[in-house]
Design an enzyme around this catalytic site. Structure first.
Site, short mmCIF file in Angstrom:
data_model
loop_
_atom_site.label_atom_id
_atom_site.label_comp_id
_atom_site.label_asym_id
_atom_site.label_seq_id
_atom_site.Cartn_x
_atom_site.Cartn_y
_atom_site.Cartn_z
N LYS A 216 0.83 -1.21 0.00
CA LYS A 216 0.00 0.00 0.00
C LYS A 216 0.86 1.26 0.00
CE LYS A 216 -3.57 2.69 0.41
NZ LYS A 216 -4.42 2.69 1.60
N ASN A 220 1.08 4.28 -3.19
CA ASN A 220 0.85 5.71 -3.02
C ASN A 220 2.13 6.52 -3.14
OD1 ASN A 220 -1.98 5.74 -2.69
ND2 ASN A 220 -1.76 4.91 -0.64
N CYS A 270 -3.97 9.32 2.01
CA CYS A 270 -3.08 8.28 1.48
C CYS A 270 -1.82 8.85 0.85
CB CYS A 270 -3.84 7.43 0.45
SG CYS A 270 -5.08 6.33 1.18
N ARG A 343 -9.26 16.10 4.46
CA ARG A 343 -8.04 15.62 5.11
C ARG A 343 -6.79 15.93 4.29
NH1 ARG A 343 -9.61 9.49 6.30
NH2 ARG A 343 -10.64 9.81 4.30
#
Length: 419
Positions: A216, A220, A270, A343
């Site tokens: 992950k 990103n 992310c 965010r």
């Protein structure tokens, strides 16, 4: 062992859709969150976030009795932890991940764990976080065995399965996307696959917990590096008086080139966060990833400097006016198009900084939210009022509403290439 009851801890942008998908498959789901408003909203069959299609799924799941929300965990057969992983509030140049929420979630579910349960960490985490969570659970429940102690014979299975969905498309992508399954043992992975196959149509690809965590972060970080190239290119082109949007369009005609579009920075939970998890663990080795982060983090200030220059030029062209007479308008606050998520939003930070230094009016249009959080001390403006009364227009987010309009007067600073 079948999963009759599933608990999802953290009912935010990932946890709530995940809970809803299990409930839509007629599984009993207990959602847990510390936010009373979120719990009450969900139990009314409503949602507290913006995500297409989710409202209908949650409404049906609650009405049919498959989904309920609580403030405290209850017994279940599987526990999915989907809580935030922010940074510690320190002065370090390299942000340090804060696993406090994962620790608290572990402590919360520990008393209701039983032999045969499965615990999955979905929160995006630095490498080693799943093992750390397993350690916290083992310390809280010495009467149960965990994979780091008993391997395949553990009483409780543990895995890391990161979410890989795009805000605005979460419902579809939760079902269709492949899933990385990182169990602490082979049995842990197998049971996690069994659980996700309740609704996942994509392939569940098995690896170990550390590789799943890194997968992950790698995805990103790769995006962050690509965006940094586009953002750096936009700054270079501005200095050389070249239209960066045209340049990228031309370069992308090459069959092996696909340059992304620049913007005012990088936001969200992310891409703006995950690369730091890698850098914090390996600061000497992650040189390109670190540089990309610095490039993207500096882009909002570049936009702010453009606004200051526009104000100075406006005053020079209108010597009878002062800064108090200039109205600046910001279009968009979310971290990406057509969502309400603020965010790590560079657009929001730009708006806040302009509000601090500019002595005149600062307007903002954000079609995806009704009210700004009270601590910002500002109110949203209507599209019509903003278009007609602003002297400087700053496009920060390419929401679909902004693609249908264009200011007919004033200075335009377009960070997304829409106008």
């Amino acid at each position: 062992m079948s999963f009759n009851t599933i608990s999802v801890v953290g009912l935010g942008y990932i946890g709530l859709p995940t809970a809803a998908m299990f409930a839509s498959r007629k599984k009993k789901v207990i959602g847990v969150d510390v936010n009373q408003h979120a719990v009450d909203t969900i139990n009314r069959g409503e949602i507290h976030i913006v995500e297409p299609e989710l409202d209908m799924i949650v409404h049906a799941a609650v009405k049919e009795g498959y989904l309920k929300a609580t403030l405290s965990p209850e017994q279940a057969d599987a526990f999915l932890i989907a809580v935030p992983t922010p940074f510690k509030n320190n002065d370090s140049q390299i942000p340090e991940p804060d696993l406090t929420y994962i620790h608290k979630a572990s402590e919360a579910i520990a008393p209701v764990l039983k032999k045969g349960d499965l615990v999955i960490l979905e929160s995006t985490s630095p490498v080693g976080a799943t093992e750390q969570m397993a350690g916290w659970l083992a310390a809280a429940r010495p009467d149960l065995s965990f994979p780091q102690q008993a391997g395949e014979n553990a009483d409780v299975n543990i895995a890391h399965c990161p979410e890989r969905v795009l805000p605005g498309h979460v419902v579809r992508e939760l079902v269709e996307n492949d899933r990385v399954i990182g169990g602490m043992t082979a049995n842990c992975s197998a049971r996690a696959v069994e659980l996700y196959k309740t609704f996942v149509q994509g392939e569940c690809v098995i690896t170990n917990a550390r590789t799943a965590e890194m997968a992950k972060l790698t995805e990103n970080s790769c995006r962050d590096v690509q965006i940094a190239f586009a953002n750096e290119l936009s700054i270079i082109c501005d200095k050389l008086d070249i239209n960066v949007w045209e340049l990228i369009s031309l370069a992308n005609r090459h069959p092996r080139i696909n340059i992304l579009q620049p913007g005012p920075g990088v936001g969200g939970h992310c891409i703006a966060v995950d690369p730091w998890f890698i850098v914090s663990k390996t600061p000497e080795e992650a040189r390109i990833i670190h540089t990309a982060r610095k490039v993207n983090d500096s882009k909002p200030q570049w936009v702010i400097d453009k606004v200051k220059l526009a104000i100075a030029d406006f005053l020079q062209a209108n010597p009878d006016k002062t800064a108090k007479d200039i109205t600046v308008a910001c279009y968009g606050l979310a971290f990406k198009a057509d969502i309400d998520d603020l965010r790590e939003s560079p657009a929001l930070n730009i708006f806040i900084e302009i509000s601090k230094f500019h002595k005149g009016s600062v307007l903002c249009v954000e079609p995806n939210i009704e009210l700004l959080p009270s601590n910002y001390g500002r109110h949203l403006s209507s599209m019509n009022n903003t278009l007609h009364n602003a002297d400087i227009h700053i496009l920060l987010v390419d929401h679909k509403e902004f693609k249908k309009i264009r200011p007919t007067s004033g200075v335009i600073i377009d960070t997304k290439g829409v106008w």
